[in-house]
Write an enzyme that holds these catalytic residues in place. Structure first.
Site, short mmCIF file in Angstrom:
data_model
loop_
_atom_site.label_atom_id
_atom_site.label_comp_id
_atom_site.label_asym_id
_atom_site.label_seq_id
_atom_site.Cartn_x
_atom_site.Cartn_y
_atom_site.Cartn_z
N LYS A 145 0.91 -1.25 0.22
CA LYS A 145 -0.03 0.08 -0.03
C LYS A 145 0.84 1.37 0.13
CE LYS A 145 -3.32 2.42 2.72
NZ LYS A 145 -4.63 2.53 3.80
N ASP A 156 -2.81 10.16 3.60
CA ASP A 156 -4.25 9.86 3.75
C ASP A 156 -4.85 10.59 4.57
OD1 ASP A 156 -6.63 8.50 3.94
OD2 ASP A 156 -5.91 6.75 4.87
N LYS A 215 -10.51 12.73 7.65
CA LYS A 215 -10.06 12.02 8.96
C LYS A 215 -10.04 13.51 9.88
CE LYS A 215 -7.04 8.38 7.98
NZ LYS A 215 -7.48 7.38 8.61
N ASP A 246 1.24 6.29 5.51
CA ASP A 246 0.31 5.18 4.89
C ASP A 246 0.86 4.57 3.58
OD1 ASP A 246 -1.82 4.06 5.32
OD2 ASP A 246 -3.28 5.22 4.10
N ASP A 274 -12.20 7.12 3.13
CA ASP A 274 -11.06 6.73 3.81
C ASP A 274 -10.87 5.26 3.96
OD1 ASP A 274 -9.10 7.50 5.67
OD2 ASP A 274 -10.35 7.56 7.58
N GLU A 326 -9.63 3.75 1.84
CA GLU A 326 -8.80 3.79 0.22
C GLU A 326 -7.96 2.71 0.01
OE1 GLU A 326 -7.84 5.25 2.93
OE2 GLU A 326 -5.66 4.91 2.61
N ARG A 371 -7.95 -0.44 0.56
CA ARG A 371 -8.49 -1.63 -0.18
C ARG A 371 -8.67 -1.44 -1.67
NH1 ARG A 371 -13.14 -2.09 4.18
NH2 ARG A 371 -11.49 -0.92 5.40
N1 BES Z 1 -4.65 4.38 6.67
C1 BES Z 1 -5.74 4.04 7.42
C2 BES Z 1 -5.63 3.14 8.43
C3 BES Z 1 -4.68 3.47 9.50
C4 BES Z 1 -5.11 3.75 10.88
C5 BES Z 1 -3.29 3.27 9.56
C6 BES Z 1 -4.20 4.43 11.60
C7 BES Z 1 -2.32 3.70 10.71
C8 BES Z 1 -2.79 4.11 11.52
C9 BES Z 1 -6.85 3.52 6.63
O1 BES Z 1 -6.69 3.94 5.22
C10 BES Z 1 -8.23 3.83 7.05
O2 BES Z 1 -8.49 5.12 7.13
N2 BES Z 1 -8.92 2.87 7.35
C11 BES Z 1 -10.21 3.23 7.96
C12 BES Z 1 -11.35 2.34 7.49
C13 BES Z 1 -12.63 2.44 7.63
C14 BES Z 1 -13.33 3.79 6.99
C15 BES Z 1 -13.32 1.31 7.25
C16 BES Z 1 -9.97 2.99 9.64
O3 BES Z 1 -9.48 2.08 9.97
O4 BES Z 1 -10.67 3.65 10.21
ZN ZN Z 2 -5.05 4.63 4.35
ZN ZN Z 3 -8.16 5.99 4.92
#
Ligand code: BES
Ligand code: ZN
Ligand code: ZN
Length: 493
Positions: free
Chosen positions: A255, A260, A267, A278, A346, A348, A350
């Protein structure tokens, strides 16, 4: 600057910092020279030092001979060589040395040929700090070590292992630097430059292909481009290739969201703060290829090793007037034709990975795929900061990898690919939606989503959101060493 490593048969510089290793058992001080033995034994009495793993003696004094520091590291039983402990112990000793501003260090490795690579890794890791953006003053306060003398016999085998350790450590530190570098200084084009540098350094061993936005569109990477479309910075789909001598194809997908923000599903400030990290999956991929470029190892299991980085920024919009960012509710079509309703911009990672996984399997024809991704906060809730979450479609593949992950200190816990949760990812108007209708099990539902984009390939998905980075220590370089060891040493998968 990284310390310079030298080999010395005998080293007696009186003012240096000396590191010795010691095994449990009768002969625990066999590597300590006669003239130091008394001192070490005296000190050891206070510590009840028996050379067990993680025990150590830190001897600070100015002796008649002027030696300032002696550290004796306990590394446990001789028969069970714990390579991870050896690396960690060395790292800790080097950190002690840096604390006392030692400039020159002697590391005595008389009887430890097997762990030399890990000792060298530990040396570089111990001296590492990310000071690219720090002023001269603060760098002066925490000076790096200049020279490390490896005290051992100068055989070709040992020299090779020292070079190997230097190469694997350099790869790991490159990944750390990339993750630590803020998004102001690291965006997709910078990842492209690094990939090109690696290609150049490999002198023909690695070829790099970059697909630009148009090429990605022509191929049909609608999911990846959906993420990229909110940013002024152009995406880049980076592919690296290295040849092995085996008969299976392997792809390492990382990734590579260089920032992000969450996109329009923005966020909150606190969660956005660290989001330069990220692209830690992509950084691990570049680290591994940096190693392949400098070490050029024989890979006996795989005929082809690919690295894949779908690199872009996730932004609400590069141009607010154009309002061109992906919007919640939009539908994108991935490279395999599946449609995805994007209910949260967010989620993103996947989306970008979906296209990268399809590309790895159908275009590159990978038989084995590892993807690494800072994918979900839910994985951190489940496993904390130390452990990655690992999902695999193939027990044997996971078992083989686990040996090297343990040696590398890339700790993970296996999680279930519980297919029943796919129902939570079904959309009423598209094939899939990018978030689950259920709040819980977020790391699993993300993995189940990805599984929809892998057909036959043996696949491992590793969610490194937790261990990729910590606010205290910065980037870890998680994944670099385990994949390097795996590629070079795995005999059959
Ligand atoms: N990059 C984030 C996940 C992340 C969070 C990595 C904290 C490192 C530290 C990812 O893109 C994300 O935002 N995931 C969301 C998914 C949700 C919207 C289903 C999450 O984990 O909140
Ligand atoms: Zn992310
Ligand atoms: Zn994200």
């Amino acid at each position: 600057m990284k310390p310079a490593i030298h080999i010395k048969e005998i080293y007696t510089n009186p003012t240096s910092f000396h590191i010795y290793y010691s095994h449990t058992g009768k002969n625990k001080y066999r590597d300590i020279p006669q003239e130091l033995l008394r001192l070490v034994e005296l000190k050891a009495e206070n510590y009840e030092f028996s050379a067990k793993k993680n025990e150590y003696i830190n001897l600070e004094r100015v002796s008649e001979k002027g030696i300032e520091h002696i550290v004796v590291l306990g590394i446990g039983e001789e028969a069970v060589q714990d390579l991870n402990a050896l690396r960690n112990q060395t790292m800790m000793a080097i950190q002690l040395a840096r604390k006392v501003k030692a400039k020159e260090i002697a590391v005595h490795i008389t009887n430890h040929t097997k762990g030399i690579q890990q000792i060298i890794e530990g040396i570089y890791m111990g001296d590492y700090s990310f000071d690219m953006f720090k002023g001269k003053e603060s760098q002066k306060k925490h000076p790096h070590i200049n020279n490390v003398y490896i005290v051992t016999s100068e055989t070709t085998e040992i020299k090779k292992l020292i070079t190997k350790g230097t190469n694997s450590a350099t790869a790991l530190l490159l990944a750390r630097d990339l993750v630590n570098t803020p998004a102001s200084h690291l965006h997709p084009e910078v990842l492209v430059e690094y990939a090109r540098e690696i290609e150049k350094k490999s002198k023909g061993a690695i070829t790099v292909t970059i697909l630009d936005e148009n090429e990605c569109r022509k191929l049909g990477m609608g999911a990846f481009l959906g993420v990229a479309q909110g940013s002024e910075r152009k995406p880049a789909f980076i592919i690296l290739h290295y040849k092995g001598n085996g008969n299976k194809k392997f792809a390492f997908v990382g990734k590579s969201i260089t920032f992000d923000s969450g996109g329009l599903s923005l966020k909150p400030g606190d969660s956005m703060m660290d989001m330069k990290i990220d692209m830690a999956g992509g950084a691990a991929v570049l680290g591994v290829f940096d190693y392949l470029a400098s070490e050029k190892p024989q890979i006996s299991t795989f005929s082809d090793v690919y690295g894949v980085l779908p690199a872009c920024e996730n932004m609400p919009s590069g141009n607010a007037m154009k309002g061109n960012a992906m919007k919640p509710g939009d539908i994108v079509t991935a490279l395999n034709g599946k449609t995805i309703e994007v209910l949260n911009t967010d989620a993103e990672g996947r989306l970008a990975l979906a296209d990268a996984l399809v590309y790895a399997e159908t275009v590159l024809k990978a038989d084995y795929i590892i993807d690494m991704a800072t994918l979900t906060g839910a994985c951190m809730v489940a496993l904390g900061n130390d452990l990655a979450g690992m999902f695999s479609s193939d027990d044997e593949f996971e078992k083989k990898y686990s040996v090297f992950a343990i040696q590398a200190g890339d700790d993970y816990w296996r999680m279930p690919l519980h297919s029943a949760y796919l129902t939570h990812m079904k959309s009423t108007i598209a094939d899939l939606k990018n978030i689950s209708s259920v709040r819980y099990g977020g790391a699993i539902t993300a993995a189940i989503f990805l599984k929809e984009f892998v057909k036959k390939a043996k696949w491992m998905h590793i969610d490194i959101a937790g261990p990729a980075h910590s606010s205290k220590n910065g980037a870890s370089g998680w994944g670099v060493l385990s994949v390097i060891y795996f590629l070079e040493q795995v005999t059959k998968v």
